[in-house]
Motif scaffolding. Structure first.
Motif, PDB file in Angstrom:
ATOM      1  N   GLY A  70     -16.990 -70.910 -12.819  1.00 56.14           N
ATOM      2  CA  GLY A  70     -16.729 -69.771 -13.005  1.00 56.14           C
ATOM      3  C   GLY A  70     -15.558 -69.262 -12.266  1.00 56.14           C
ATOM      4  N   MET A 105     -20.318 -66.251 -15.881  1.00 56.56           N
ATOM      5  CA  MET A 105     -21.024 -66.801 -14.387  1.00 56.56           C
ATOM      6  C   MET A 105     -21.208 -65.846 -13.262  1.00 56.56           C
ATOM      7  SD  MET A 105     -19.695 -70.566 -14.956  1.00 56.56           S
ATOM      8  CE  MET A 105     -21.623 -72.034 -14.548  1.00 56.56           C
ATOM      9  N   LEU A 156     -27.036 -67.285 -16.613  1.00 57.75           N
ATOM     10  CA  LEU A 156     -26.250 -67.793 -15.231  1.00 57.75           C
ATOM     11  C   LEU A 156     -26.513 -67.343 -13.974  1.00 57.75           C
ATOM     12  CD1 LEU A 156     -22.500 -67.812 -17.674  1.00 57.75           C
ATOM     13  CD2 LEU A 156     -24.728 -70.009 -17.472  1.00 57.75           C
TER      14      LEU A 156
END
Lengths: 140, 496, 126
Positions: free
Chosen positions: B176, B225, B232
């Motif tokens: 991420g 993320m 996610l």
């Protein structure tokens, strides 16, 4: 690898130069490639080479783990300490020109050097600490 | 030293310096570290309140590091939005610092405690840095500071599962963050600046450039993320439920929400709603995803047997609320979002604190073992009830106010489906929380062992302070709502 | 046409391909060490991207020298120095965690760990 005479002799000769070179890299950080981080890694690599050839216990005997942990923290404290000094002197954080007794030009040069010294101490001790911690486990 | 001028830097530098000081002092004398920890948390909270008053009086504050002016130097930009977040994080940190010592001594090896306190302080430094900075790359660096310390803090729990979930979080979190930094790289390539406000102006003429669109896509994906938006979210339940109780309380109160703040910053300050709506429909997509997240989080929480797991899944849903308010493009929605940030920080932090107290006394986290808890630990049970009411959104608690403003915002922008989802999810929240309440108050414990346990007062008092805050902001809403309105107006200014 | 595209933008293509290799190895490998290697490739791709962006035509390395007129943009280099440090610390933390996982599970393969976890859960239920 341990106990090989050529390795031992070569290491003994090389380590002082490696340590010396790391200080050179540190001191020329502002005007040429280098600085605290690179210098610190080179400094630690000198010790790591020594440890790989002579055994980790040798390093362990020479440098206490406690001291290494302390140095790790101490480097960052130097870094932010410089910032505090500039703040106490009426400037903003890390405004080197406001370092006591220095002007705009010398302050920027010296302030950078102080900070690089802090980074140097932290990085070298962190690298050594990582090496010792990981190798200690699998040495025997 | 001119404290007033240096406030924005002090909020970051004081915890950073003292985190290292704790290590240095802890090497030689371990017992002093918790006191330093509490003192630092007090100082941080004090400075953040001073800054709040200053911003309230004089408007946004800009602080240039080393006195280098913005496009060159790093700037700390404090406006009405992020000072709110800074104050919330700092005060949660302050309240929890009194909760920490007892539970830390219980759960963490004695040799590691000083490192633990130091890393916790670094973690908070990272979060405060993310909220306060006005420089894009700084956001990345502080994100990494807070995440790396978070990986270590989860792993310090020392159980099998805690190592695995920490590693999971590490993989997903790093991916991420890499996406975020790549997106920032694209934006830097397009504009040649890293300053938030500078970039906002330079981006306006090139909204149709493909570079900017790709950069925006990477940043939104990376941030989703990191903030565990629904599809996610897989790192979050493990990370919250297998970490030490103190850390799950602190992390659930702060970490993912800070990422939600960064998302708001990107949507409103860097890209401006003109880009989010007209060029690529980020707002629309995030709106739908946050609706799904709210429902999915609630549904997944219903089936859990472990109480920390249940809280973690409910956190997945709550992140949806915060994002929902930000994507509705209405003042009231943003107010609701900020209010929910406050409400959820205190409520979910408090709930994890309750589960920590129960773990401390009974060493269990199974919902099944909560049967008859009221007989054993009355104070803790009542605190749990207060937090539950706030989670569901009963009037006189802060959860009600935040949901109210979210609903008003949804009606303002004509998105009736959001109203429906918020109400449905409140119902679902009631379902899964009432299961626990039922166990605590109305079910008899099977083991017939209903002696009153001496509750650790040092841990109960901070929990009640958290409960007090939720009730206070449920009753006296005017000041905070007025402040949040001001912040929302400043954010929405880019809309025009 | 396509050749022009490749020649004109080869640095971005290289960065993206490296990044995809990294992502692929993170996702597909069950071995934790290989996952960490994948992460390192990913961060290297980003470093490559930033550094290639900083290149100025006819520019020299951003080190002070007498007879140089034009320098590359030094800012991305500095940023990537930070990113390298971040990468090092992430790798260190990851390896430390892997050592611990290996100590507790006796393996660093993901599916074997999952098996151990499932077996334990079955034992717990009984």
């Amino acid at each position: 690898m341990k106990g090989h005479i050529v390795l031992k002799m070569a290491t003994r000769m090389m380590v002082p130069f490696i340590l010396m070179f790391s200080l050179y890299v540190l001191a020329h950080g502002e005007i040429s490639p280098g600085g605290g981080f690179q210098g610190g890694v080179i400094f630690a690599s000198g010790f790591i080479l020594y440890g790989m050839v002579f055994g980790v216990e040798e390093i362990y005997r020479k440098i206490k783990r406690k001291i290494l942990i302390f140095m790790t923290a101490f480097g960052v404290m130097i870094y932010s300490g410089v910032g505090y000094i500039t703040m106490f002197n009426g400037g903003l954080f890390l405004e080197y020109a406001k370092l006591p007794g220095l002007n705009m030009k010398s302050g920027n040069s010296m302030g950078l050097l102080f900070i690089e010294i802090g980074v140097f101490i932290t990085v070298s001790s962190v690298m050594l600490l990582l090496f010792i911690e990981v190798s200690k486990k699998y040495d025997n | 030293m001119n404290i007033d001028v240096n406030l924005p830097a002090l909020i970051i530098v004081v915890p950073l310096f003292s985190a290292m000081f704790m290590v240095a002092a802890g090497v030689f004398y371990r017992k002093i570290v918790p006191f330093i920890f509490q003192f630092v948390s007090f100082l941080t909270a004090y400075f953040s309140f001073l800054l709040l008053f200053r911003v309230y009086k004089t408007g946004p504050v800009r602080y240039f590091f080393g006195n280098w002016a913005p496009p060159l130097g790093i700037e700390y930009y404090v406006d009405y939005t992020n000072i709110l977040f800074v104050v919330i994080i700092a005060s949660v940190f302050f309240i929890m610092s009194f909760y920490f010592p007892k539970i830390v001594n219980n759960e963490i090896d004695e040799g590691k405690t000083y490192i633990f306190y130091s890393i916790t302080t670094l973690f908070i430094t990272g979060l405060l840095g993310i909220t306060i900075t006005g420089d894009l790359f700084n956001i990345y660096v502080f994100t990494e500071i807070s995440s790396i310390t978070a990986y270590a803090l989860i792993a310090i729990g020392g159980t099998k599962k805690s190592y695995r979930s920490s590693f999971n979080y590490l993989i997903l979190g790093t991916i991420g963050a890499s996406f975020v930094v790549l997106g920032i790289g694209y934006l830097y390539m397009a504009t040649g600046t890293l300053n938030l406000l500078d970039m906002q102006q330079r981006l306006v003429p090139m909204y149709n450039s493909k570079i900017v669109v790709v950069g925006a896509a990477f940043i939104v994906l990376g941030l989703s993320m990191k903030m565990a938006l629904f599809p996610l979210h897989s790192w979050l339940p493990g990370a919250y439920s297998h970490s030490p109780s103190a850390i799950s309380a602190l992390m659930s109160a702060t970490s993912t929400k800070v990422m939600a703040y960064v998302m708001i910053r990107f949507l409103y300050t860097v890209f401006t709603p003109k880009f989010d709506v007209n060029v690529i429909p980020i707002q629309e997509i995030l709106f739908i995803i946050s609706l799904i997240a709210i429902l999915a989080g609630s549904f997944m929480a219903i089936g859990q047997k472990d109480i920390k797991m249940m809280f973690a899944y409910s956190s997945v849903g709550q992140i949806g609320y915060i994002l929902l308010g930000a994507t509705m493009l209405s003042n009231n929605g943003l107010v609701g979002s900020m209010y929910h940030f406050l409400s959820h920080a205190f409520v979910k932090g408090g709930l994890f604190m309750v589960s920590g107290i129960v773990f401390y006394s009974l060493s269990t986290t199974k919902i099944y073992d909560y049967c008859g808890l009221y007989k054993k630990m009355p104070l803790t049970s009542i605190a749990f009830l207060i937090f539950t009411l706030s989670m569901i959104g009963i009037p006189l608690t802060s959860g009600f106010v935040s949901k109210w403003y979210l609903v008003v915002g949804a009606i303002d922008s004509g998105k009736w489906i959001a109203v429906f989802v918020i109400l449905l999810s409140s119902l679902l929240t009631a379902v899964y929380f009432w299961r626990v309440v039922d166990n605590i108050f109305f079910t008899k414990s099977e083991s017939n062992n209903s002696d009153v346990i001496k509750e650790p007062i040092a841990m109960v008092i901070p929990t009640y302070i958290m409960a007090g805050v939720t009730i206070y902001f449920g009753i006296f809403t005017n000041d905070l709502v007025a402040f949040a309105q001001k912040a929302a107006e400043l954010l929405m200014e880019t809309c025009k | 046409m396509i050749i022009d595209f490749i020649i004109g933008k080869y640095n971005y293509l290289a960065a993206i391909i490296l990044m995809l290799i990294g992502l692929y190895s993170v996702i597909i490998n069950g071995n934790l060490i290989k996952k960490v290697i994948g992460l390192n490739i990913l961060s290297t791709a980003i470093i490559l991207f930033y550094i290639s962006v900083s290149k100025v035509k006819d520019g020299s390395a951003p080190i002070y020298a007498r007879d140089v007129i034009r320098y590359d943009n030094p800012l991305p280099h500095v940023l990537m120095l930070t990113a390298i440090v971040v990468g090092v610390s992430i790798t260190a933390v990851a390896l430390a965690i892997i050592i611990k996982i290996r100590e507790y599970y006796g393996t660093i393969e993901e599916d074997e760990m999952a098996e151990i976890d499932i077996n334990e859960e079955i034992v717990d239920k009984k």
